[in-house]
Design a protein around this motif. Structure first.
Motif, PDB file in Angstrom:
ATOM      1  N   HIS A  23      96.128  -1.592  72.593  1.00  0.00           N
ATOM      2  CA  HIS A  23      96.177  -0.128  72.620  1.00  0.00           C
ATOM      3  C   HIS A  23      97.635   0.334  72.712  1.00  0.00           C
ATOM      4  CE1 HIS A  23      93.906   3.527  72.705  1.00  0.00           C
ATOM      5  NE2 HIS A  23      94.479   3.953  73.811  1.00  0.00           N
ATOM      6  N   ALA A  24      98.394  -0.012  71.689  1.00  0.00           N
ATOM      7  CA  ALA A  24      99.849   0.213  71.686  1.00  0.00           C
ATOM      8  C   ALA A  24     100.205   1.677  71.933  1.00  0.00           C
ATOM      9  CB  ALA A  24     100.424  -0.239  70.357  1.00  0.00           C
ATOM     10  N   ASP A  25     101.216   1.884  72.772  1.00  0.00           N
ATOM     11  CA  ASP A  25     101.726   3.231  73.011  1.00  0.00           C
ATOM     12  C   ASP A  25     102.928   3.490  72.110  1.00  0.00           C
ATOM     13  OD1 ASP A  25     103.696   1.684  74.170  1.00  0.00           O
ATOM     14  OD2 ASP A  25     103.306   2.339  76.215  1.00  0.00           O
ATOM     15  N   ALA A  26     103.526   4.656  72.264  1.00  0.00           N
ATOM     16  CA  ALA A  26     104.635   5.031  71.382  1.00  0.00           C
ATOM     17  C   ALA A  26     105.822   4.088  71.528  1.00  0.00           C
ATOM     18  CB  ALA A  26     105.063   6.480  71.679  1.00  0.00           C
ATOM     19  N   VAL A  54      96.031   1.740  68.379  1.00  0.00           N
ATOM     20  CA  VAL A  54      97.127   2.422  69.069  1.00  0.00           C
ATOM     21  C   VAL A  54      96.585   3.629  69.818  1.00  0.00           C
ATOM     22  CG1 VAL A  54      98.826   1.678  67.373  1.00  0.00           C
ATOM     23  CG2 VAL A  54      97.675   3.854  67.056  1.00  0.00           C
ATOM     24  N   SER A  55      97.361   4.108  70.780  1.00  0.00           N
ATOM     25  CA  SER A  55      96.967   5.291  71.540  1.00  0.00           C
ATOM     26  C   SER A  55      96.932   6.511  70.620  1.00  0.00           C
ATOM     27  CB  SER A  55      97.950   5.538  72.682  1.00  0.00           C
ATOM     28  OG  SER A  55      99.218   5.899  72.169  1.00  0.00           O
ATOM     29  N   LYS A  56      96.209   7.529  71.043  1.00  0.00           N
ATOM     30  CA  LYS A  56      96.082   8.736  70.225  1.00  0.00           C
ATOM     31  C   LYS A  56      97.440   9.364  69.953  1.00  0.00           C
ATOM     32  CE  LYS A  56      93.414  13.003  69.835  1.00  0.00           C
ATOM     33  NZ  LYS A  56      92.334  13.829  70.422  1.00  0.00           N
ATOM     34  N   GLU A  57      98.320   9.334  70.958  1.00  0.00           N
ATOM     35  CA  GLU A  57      99.652   9.926  70.810  1.00  0.00           C
ATOM     36  C   GLU A  57     100.495   9.172  69.789  1.00  0.00           C
ATOM     37  OE1 GLU A  57      97.688  11.099  74.365  1.00  0.00           O
ATOM     38  OE2 GLU A  57      98.224   9.083  73.689  1.00  0.00           O
ATOM     39  N   ALA A  58     100.247   7.864  69.654  1.00  0.00           N
ATOM     40  CA  ALA A  58     101.073   7.041  68.765  1.00  0.00           C
ATOM     41  C   ALA A  58     100.503   6.929  67.354  1.00  0.00           C
ATOM     42  CB  ALA A  58     101.236   5.644  69.360  1.00  0.00           C
ATOM     43  N   ARG A  59      99.277   7.360  67.145  1.00  0.00           N
ATOM     44  CA  ARG A  59      98.649   7.190  65.824  1.00  0.00           C
ATOM     45  C   ARG A  59      99.417   7.824  64.678  1.00  0.00           C
ATOM     46  NH1 ARG A  59      92.589   8.584  67.917  1.00  0.00           N
ATOM     47  NH2 ARG A  59      92.410   6.771  69.302  1.00  0.00           N
ATOM     48  N   LEU A 105     108.923 -16.768  77.998  1.00  0.00           N
ATOM     49  CA  LEU A 105     108.804 -17.337  76.660  1.00  0.00           C
ATOM     50  C   LEU A 105     110.179 -17.302  75.996  1.00  0.00           C
ATOM     51  CD1 LEU A 105     105.581 -15.446  75.526  1.00  0.00           C
ATOM     52  CD2 LEU A 105     105.713 -17.894  75.988  1.00  0.00           C
ATOM     53  N   PRO A 106     110.381 -18.078  74.941  1.00  0.00           N
ATOM     54  CA  PRO A 106     111.649 -17.987  74.206  1.00  0.00           C
ATOM     55  C   PRO A 106     111.826 -16.578  73.633  1.00  0.00           C
ATOM     56  CG  PRO A 106     110.386 -19.918  73.530  1.00  0.00           C
ATOM     57  CD  PRO A 106     109.473 -19.100  74.378  1.00  0.00           C
ATOM     58  N   GLY A 107     113.058 -16.151  73.520  1.00  0.00           N
ATOM     59  CA  GLY A 107     113.313 -14.829  72.964  1.00  0.00           C
ATOM     60  C   GLY A 107     114.182 -14.006  73.878  1.00  0.00           C
ATOM     61  N   LEU A 108     113.811 -12.755  74.073  1.00  0.00           N
ATOM     62  CA  LEU A 108     114.655 -11.827  74.813  1.00  0.00           C
ATOM     63  C   LEU A 108     113.815 -10.983  75.760  1.00  0.00           C
ATOM     64  CD1 LEU A 108     117.481 -10.589  75.204  1.00  0.00           C
ATOM     65  CD2 LEU A 108     116.968  -9.034  73.304  1.00  0.00           C
ATOM     66  N   ARG A 109     114.048 -11.139  77.050  1.00  0.00           N
ATOM     67  CA  ARG A 109     113.465 -10.276  78.076  1.00  0.00           C
ATOM     68  C   ARG A 109     114.622  -9.657  78.849  1.00  0.00           C
ATOM     69  NH1 ARG A 109     108.745  -9.618  80.272  1.00  0.00           N
ATOM     70  NH2 ARG A 109     107.814 -11.548  79.478  1.00  0.00           N
ATOM     71  N   LEU A 110     114.743  -8.345  78.783  1.00  0.00           N
ATOM     72  CA  LEU A 110     115.873  -7.650  79.387  1.00  0.00           C
ATOM     73  C   LEU A 110     115.369  -6.378  80.061  1.00  0.00           C
ATOM     74  CD1 LEU A 110     119.055  -7.596  79.553  1.00  0.00           C
ATOM     75  CD2 LEU A 110     118.961  -6.077  77.567  1.00  0.00           C
ATOM     76  N   GLU A 111     115.697  -6.190  81.310  1.00  0.00           N
ATOM     77  CA  GLU A 111     115.264  -4.998  82.033  1.00  0.00           C
ATOM     78  C   GLU A 111     115.953  -3.759  81.480  1.00  0.00           C
ATOM     79  OE1 GLU A 111     113.419  -2.591  85.072  1.00  0.00           O
ATOM     80  OE2 GLU A 111     112.956  -4.523  84.157  1.00  0.00           O
ATOM     81  N   ARG A 112     115.173  -2.895  80.833  1.00  0.00           N
ATOM     82  CA  ARG A 112     115.656  -1.632  80.293  1.00  0.00           C
ATOM     83  C   ARG A 112     114.566  -0.587  80.479  1.00  0.00           C
ATOM     84  NH1 ARG A 112     119.614  -0.029  80.578  1.00  0.00           N
ATOM     85  NH2 ARG A 112     119.606   1.371  78.809  1.00  0.00           N
ATOM     86  N   PRO A 113     114.903   0.699  80.475  1.00  0.00           N
ATOM     87  CA  PRO A 113     113.887   1.724  80.647  1.00  0.00           C
ATOM     88  C   PRO A 113     112.808   1.738  79.561  1.00  0.00           C
ATOM     89  CG  PRO A 113     116.044   2.620  81.140  1.00  0.00           C
ATOM     90  CD  PRO A 113     116.270   1.253  80.557  1.00  0.00           C
ATOM     91  N   SER A 114     113.137   1.273  78.350  1.00  0.00           N
ATOM     92  CA  SER A 114     112.149   1.249  77.272  1.00  0.00           C
ATOM     93  C   SER A 114     112.432   0.109  76.308  1.00  0.00           C
ATOM     94  CB  SER A 114     112.151   2.580  76.506  1.00  0.00           C
ATOM     95  OG  SER A 114     113.348   2.724  75.761  1.00  0.00           O
ATOM     96  N   ALA A 139     112.493   7.174  69.091  1.00  0.00           N
ATOM     97  CA  ALA A 139     112.886   8.288  69.957  1.00  0.00           C
ATOM     98  C   ALA A 139     111.726   8.728  70.847  1.00  0.00           C
ATOM     99  CB  ALA A 139     113.381   9.459  69.109  1.00  0.00           C
ATOM    100  N   LEU A 140     110.541   8.841  70.273  1.00  0.00           N
ATOM    101  CA  LEU A 140     109.373   9.220  71.064  1.00  0.00           C
ATOM    102  C   LEU A 140     108.991   8.116  72.042  1.00  0.00           C
ATOM    103  CD1 LEU A 140     107.169  10.977  68.364  1.00  0.00           C
ATOM    104  CD2 LEU A 140     108.542  12.024  70.164  1.00  0.00           C
ATOM    105  N   GLY A 141     109.198   6.864  71.628  1.00  0.00           N
ATOM    106  CA  GLY A 141     108.930   5.754  72.537  1.00  0.00           C
ATOM    107  C   GLY A 141     109.835   5.801  73.757  1.00  0.00           C
ATOM    108  N   ILE A 142     111.120   6.080  73.538  1.00  0.00           N
ATOM    109  CA  ILE A 142     112.058   6.201  74.651  1.00  0.00           C
ATOM    110  C   ILE A 142     111.637   7.340  75.572  1.00  0.00           C
ATOM    111  CG2 ILE A 142     114.418   6.849  75.267  1.00  0.00           C
ATOM    112  CD1 ILE A 142     115.334   5.396  72.706  1.00  0.00           C
ATOM    113  N   TYR A 143     111.320   8.485  74.980  1.00  0.00           N
ATOM    114  CA  TYR A 143     110.941   9.650  75.779  1.00  0.00           C
ATOM    115  C   TYR A 143     109.698   9.361  76.617  1.00  0.00           C
ATOM    116  CZ  TYR A 143     109.645  14.438  76.965  1.00  0.00           C
ATOM    117  OH  TYR A 143     109.320  15.576  77.656  1.00  0.00           O
TER     118      TYR A 143
END
Length: 298
Positions: A23-26, A54-59, A105-114, A139-143
């Motif tokens: 149920h992916a969000d923005a 996806v969520s209704k907002e992200a559709r 897991l391999p890859g990138l995990r970094l603490e950020r607001p979004s 932009a909407l995902g960050i917000y």
């Protein structure tokens, strides 16, 4: 730096699926959209998969398939703190996530607001200018994931400025009216809330069937120091934690370990997924774990 770490984890795999949490969000959609274009600019074949849609907002932001194709070489988990947030995947896994606590897991995990701003960092590093649609989603995902920019820091604003300079003011794309299901979830969440005085502040616990994150944010805005929202689904139980005063990522990981589930997230926003359990029993266990001397507010 970030790009090199992501591409290094992918190795020689070329056909990549970017898989979001259920149920992916923005923010998940924005992050995946930008990274898809970055990978394609480097010669990869990439597609986005959103389990349970996806969520209704992200559709309006994406056309996303739900099933993982068989011919994929590897999967990049986008905005996924825990493997419990996705169906079982029998492909090599790489992580791209912005949560402090989660499965390693391999890859990138970094603490950020979004996650979307992490994706924009990678795009800038790669010299890729994302498409207009990808920038709107980011932009909407960050917000959305920063709680209307309440959790944003200086770099968040710099990256948002970059996106907005290309797509214009966010008010063009934000949904201003809450749909009926969100309103009902908030009302039910409030009516079902139990509040307790604990050694860590006022703890509020409730249960709803959808929009758990929004209900948790509502409880925090109402004055709860810790908000816990439990949601019983067909094949799992989801627990959402929010706080502005304690590290709920650490709390989620410890509670998940005790209850036999998986948990992780940010210091102020995290989640637990359990395969089964009674919401009332889970609530009692969490309350006792946080403070065995907790007392109900009258």
């Amino acid at each position: 730096m970030y790009l090199e770490k992501l591409l290094g984890a992918l190795g020689n795999y070329r056909k990549i699926a970017l898989v979001t949490h259920r149920h992916a969000d923005a923010d998940a959609v924005g992050c995946a959209s930008v990274i898809k274009e970055v990978l394609e600019s480097r010669g990869y074949s990439a597609l986005i998969v959103c389990p349970e849609g996806v969520s209704k907002e992200a559709r309006p932001l994406i056309q996303c398939q739900r099933a993982l194709p068989d011919d994929i070489d590897a999967v990049v988990l986008v905005d996924v703190a825990s493997l419990a947030q996705v169906p079982e995947i029998k492909k090599p896994l790489v992580i791209l996530d912005h949560h402090k606590v989660g499965d390693q897991l391999p890859g990138l995990r970094l603490e950020r607001p979004s996650c979307s701003e992490l994706a924009l960092e990678i795009a800038l590093e790669a010299g890729v200018k994302p498409s207009r649609d990808a920038l709107i989603a980011a932009a909407l995902g960050i917000y959305e994931d920063t709680g209307g920019l309440l959790r944003a820091d200086e770099r968040t604003f710099e990256l948002l400025k970059y996106a907005v300079s290309e797509v214009g003011p966010l008010e063009r794309y934000l949904r201003r009216e809450e749909d009926a299901s969100l309103k009902m979830a908030k009302l039910k969440g409030l009516l079902r809330t139990s509040a307790y005085r604990t050694s860590r502040g006022i703890l509020c616990i409730t249960n709803v069937g959808a929009h758990e994150g929004a209900v948790a944010e509502l409880l925090i805005s109402a004055g709860c120091d810790i908000a816990i929202v439990i949601s019983k689904r067909k094949d799992e139980v989801r627990i959402f934690l929010r706080s502005g005063s304690i590290d709920v990522a650490d709390l989620a990981a410890k509670i998940a370990s005790r209850l036999g589930g998986r948990g992780g997230g940010h210091m102020g926003a995290s989640a637990i997924v359990l395969r089964e359990g009674d919401p009332q029993e889970i609530a009692r266990h969490i309350l006792t774990y946080i403070d065995p001397k907790a007392s109900a507010l009258s």
